[in-house]
Design a protein around this motif. Structure first.
Motif, PDB file in Angstrom:
ATOM      1  N   ARG A   1       4.528  -0.823  14.586  1.00 52.62           N
ATOM      2  CA  ARG A   1       3.397  -0.616  13.658  1.00 52.62           C
ATOM      3  C   ARG A   1       3.596   0.599  12.755  1.00 52.62           C
ATOM      4  NH1 ARG A   1      -1.543  -3.559  16.129  1.00 52.62           N
ATOM      5  NH2 ARG A   1      -0.511  -4.685  17.783  1.00 52.62           N
ATOM      6  N   GLU A   2       4.837   0.856  12.432  1.00 51.21           N
ATOM      7  CA  GLU A   2       5.188   1.926  11.497  1.00 51.21           C
ATOM      8  C   GLU A   2       5.446   1.273  10.134  1.00 51.21           C
ATOM      9  OE1 GLU A   2       7.592   5.268  13.537  1.00 51.21           O
ATOM     10  OE2 GLU A   2       8.226   3.393  14.522  1.00 51.21           O
ATOM     11  N   ASN A   3       4.353   0.750   9.563  1.00 51.33           N
ATOM     12  CA  ASN A   3       4.447  -0.075   8.367  1.00 51.33           C
ATOM     13  C   ASN A   3       4.989   0.675   7.157  1.00 51.33           C
ATOM     14  OD1 ASN A   3       3.479  -2.249   9.827  1.00 51.33           O
ATOM     15  ND2 ASN A   3       1.359  -1.829   9.292  1.00 51.33           N
ATOM     16  N   GLU A   4       4.605   1.912   7.004  1.00 48.89           N
ATOM     17  CA  GLU A   4       5.100   2.681   5.856  1.00 48.89           C
ATOM     18  C   GLU A   4       6.610   2.935   5.982  1.00 48.89           C
ATOM     19  OE1 GLU A   4       2.628   6.128   5.352  1.00 48.89           O
ATOM     20  OE2 GLU A   4       0.868   4.898   4.913  1.00 48.89           O
ATOM     21  N   LYS A   5       7.077   3.199   7.200  1.00 53.62           N
ATOM     22  CA  LYS A   5       8.513   3.381   7.408  1.00 53.62           C
ATOM     23  C   LYS A   5       9.266   2.081   7.144  1.00 53.62           C
ATOM     24  CE  LYS A   5       8.648   7.185  10.710  1.00 53.62           C
ATOM     25  NZ  LYS A   5       9.045   7.591  12.078  1.00 53.62           N
ATOM     26  N   ALA A   6       8.694   0.972   7.580  1.00 55.62           N
ATOM     27  CA  ALA A   6       9.326  -0.331   7.342  1.00 55.62           C
ATOM     28  C   ALA A   6       9.439  -0.602   5.849  1.00 55.62           C
ATOM     29  CB  ALA A   6       8.525  -1.449   8.021  1.00 55.62           C
ATOM     30  N   THR A   7       8.379  -0.328   5.118  1.00 59.43           N
ATOM     31  CA  THR A   7       8.377  -0.528   3.671  1.00 59.43           C
ATOM     32  C   THR A   7       9.420   0.363   3.011  1.00 59.43           C
ATOM     33  OG1 THR A   7       6.021  -1.084   3.734  1.00 59.43           O
ATOM     34  CG2 THR A   7       6.948  -0.479   1.588  1.00 59.43           C
TER      35      THR A   7
ATOM     36  N   HIS B   1      12.046   1.726   4.285  1.00 57.67           N
ATOM     37  CA  HIS B   1      13.411   1.382   4.654  1.00 57.67           C
ATOM     38  C   HIS B   1      13.880   0.117   3.933  1.00 57.67           C
ATOM     39  CE1 HIS B   1      16.911   2.300   7.005  1.00 57.67           C
ATOM     40  NE2 HIS B   1      17.057   1.000   7.204  1.00 57.67           N
ATOM     41  N   TYR B   2      12.987  -0.839   3.735  1.00 59.85           N
ATOM     42  CA  TYR B   2      13.372  -2.048   3.001  1.00 59.85           C
ATOM     43  C   TYR B   2      13.662  -1.706   1.544  1.00 59.85           C
ATOM     44  CZ  TYR B   2      13.973  -7.061   2.708  1.00 59.85           C
ATOM     45  OH  TYR B   2      14.529  -8.311   2.578  1.00 59.85           O
ATOM     46  N   ILE B   3      12.876  -0.794   0.975  1.00 59.16           N
ATOM     47  CA  ILE B   3      13.137  -0.328  -0.395  1.00 59.16           C
ATOM     48  C   ILE B   3      14.514   0.328  -0.447  1.00 59.16           C
ATOM     49  CG2 ILE B   3      12.450   1.356  -2.153  1.00 59.16           C
ATOM     50  CD1 ILE B   3       9.519   0.769  -1.276  1.00 59.16           C
ATOM     51  N   TYR B   4      14.818   1.165   0.537  1.00 55.01           N
ATOM     52  CA  TYR B   4      16.145   1.793   0.622  1.00 55.01           C
ATOM     53  C   TYR B   4      17.234   0.720   0.629  1.00 55.01           C
ATOM     54  CZ  TYR B   4      20.279   3.383   3.110  1.00 55.01           C
ATOM     55  OH  TYR B   4      21.571   3.600   3.491  1.00 55.01           O
ATOM     56  N   LEU B   5      17.059  -0.312   1.438  1.00 53.45           N
ATOM     57  CA  LEU B   5      18.045  -1.383   1.535  1.00 53.45           C
ATOM     58  C   LEU B   5      18.282  -2.044   0.179  1.00 53.45           C
ATOM     59  CD1 LEU B   5      19.762  -3.644   2.833  1.00 53.45           C
ATOM     60  CD2 LEU B   5      17.609  -4.742   3.489  1.00 53.45           C
TER      61      LEU B   5
END
Length: 122
Positions: free
Chosen positions: A101-107, A109-113
């Motif tokens: 539930r670390e949604n901001e980190k997931a977002t 990190h996907y942007i980084y990818l």
């Protein structure tokens, strides 16, 4: 592809054509099915979390413009295996964040990818 191309009859293309989006193409390349647990979780994250916010919808729209081009560039590359393996490992990190539930980190990190792959391919 233009941003307007992401909408057809009021339905976002990302709802219609997941198979050409990065995660779907990546997981397919790695031998997973289109309805695997990971892709279901990513789609749920996109549709339930990101799409709920204006900024999230803007990210989805922007991603839609870039994603098809990224997948086409990866598929045309002699280093396709390397790029899909990189994407797969980074998406697994995003899934870890989503599950915790670390949604901001997931977002983020996907942007980084997407930015990292874009820097390699464009």
């Amino acid at each position: 592809m233009e941003k307007e191309d992401c909408i057809a009859d009021g339905e976002a293309l990302w709802e219609m054509d997941d198979k050409r989006l990065l995660a779907s193409a990546c997981f397919c390349f790695m031998g997973k099915t289109d309805n695997c647990e990971e892709l279901v979780l990513l789609r749920e994250f996109r549709d339930v979390y990101l799409a709920r916010y204006e900024e999230g919808r803007k990210l989805i729209d922007l991603y839609c413009v870039v994603a098809y081009q990224l997948v086409d560039k990866i598929n045309a590359s002699k280093d396709k295996n390397k790029y899909y393996e990189f994407a797969y490992n980074e998406i697994k990190k995003c899934l870890h964040f989503i599950k915790n539930r670390e949604n901001e980190k997931a977002t983020a990190h996907y942007i980084y990818l997407v930015l990292k792959l874009s820097s390699y391919l464009f």
